[in-house]
Enzyme design. Structure first.
Site, PDB file in Angstrom:
ATOM      1  N   ASP A   1       1.163 -27.619   6.335  1.00 56.93           N
ATOM      2  CA  ASP A   1       2.111 -26.863   7.153  1.00 56.93           C
ATOM      3  C   ASP A   1       1.636 -27.037   8.646  1.00 56.93           C
ATOM      4  OD1 ASP A   1       3.344 -25.724   4.800  1.00 56.93           O
ATOM      5  OD2 ASP A   1       1.990 -24.339   4.476  1.00 56.93           O
TER       6      ASP A   1
ATOM      7  N   ASP B 261       9.393 -26.202   3.251  1.00 54.05           N
ATOM      8  CA  ASP B 261       9.602 -24.785   3.173  1.00 54.05           C
ATOM      9  C   ASP B 261      10.994 -24.525   3.550  1.00 54.05           C
ATOM     10  OD1 ASP B 261       6.908 -25.102   2.195  1.00 54.05           O
ATOM     11  OD2 ASP B 261       5.944 -24.257   4.216  1.00 54.05           O
TER      12      ASP B 261
END
Length: 156
Positions: free
Chosen positions: A117, A136
Site C-alpha cells: 500500500d 484497493d
C-alpha cells in the site's frame, strides 16, 4: 464474459505497474515516504498483512494464505454470479474491476507476503493515517458497480 476478462487484465496490469513503479523504481520501500501534493496526495509505504486498514494481520504466514484463499473464493463467486444471470455490460465491467483488483493484491501476498500500500490522501484538517493502492480502489469501485449495475431490470 470477454468484457470482464479484458477489464480484469487492464486493472491488474495498472495495479502491478503502479506498485512496481512506486515500490521499486521510486524505491519507496527504502525511502518510506514521498510528498507529492501535500496534504492531498502523498506516497507512504505500508506493508499490509491483513485486510483493509491492517485488520486481521495476526499470524502472518497463516493469515497470508487464508486471505489468498478468501480472495480466490470471492473472485470465483463473483465470476459464477455474473455469468449465471443476464447482466448489463457495466456489470461485467464492474466484476472485471473487482477481479483485477483482488488478483493484484493476491500477487502481492504471494511475492511479498503482504500487500504493498502506498497512496495516502488527507484533506481539510483530517490527517489520514492509512495507505491504500490501485487494487484497493478497484475492489471498492467494482463492488459498488456490482451493487448499482446488477439486479432486476426495471421495465421501460
Amino acid at each position: 464474459m470477454r468484457l470482464l476478462w479484458i477489464t480484469a487484465a487492464l486493472v491488474f496490469l495498472i495495479d502491478q505497474v503502479t506498485k512496481w513503479w512506486v515500490v521499486q523504481a521510486l524505491d519507496l520501500k527504502t525511502v518510506g515516504s514521498i510528498d507529492v501534493l501535500p496534504p492531498f496526495l502523498n506516497l507512504r509505504m505500508a506493508w499490509n498483512e491483513g485486510i483493509n486498514f491492517g485488520l486481521f494481520s495476526g499470524e502472518a504466514a497463516a493469515s497470508r494464505w487464508i486471505l489468498i484463499a478468501v480472495a480466490f473464493a470471492i473472485t470465483g463467486w463473483v465470476l459464477w454470479w455474473v455469468r449465471r444471470d443476464g447482466h448489463r455490460p457495466m456489470a461485467f465491467v464492474s466484476a472485471g474491476v473487482l477481479v483485477g483488483g483482488a488478483l493484484g493484491n493476491v500477487v502481492d501476498r504471494v511475492i511479498y507476503g503482504a500487500v504493498a500500500d502506498f497512496l495516502n490522501m488527507s484533506c481539510c484538517g483530517f490527517t489520514n493515517p492509512y495507505a491504500f493502492n490501485v487494487a484497493d480502489i478497484a475492489i471498492f469501485a467494482g463492488a459498488l458497480g456490482l451493487i448499482f449495475f446488477t439486479g432486476e431490470r426495471k421495465p421501460a
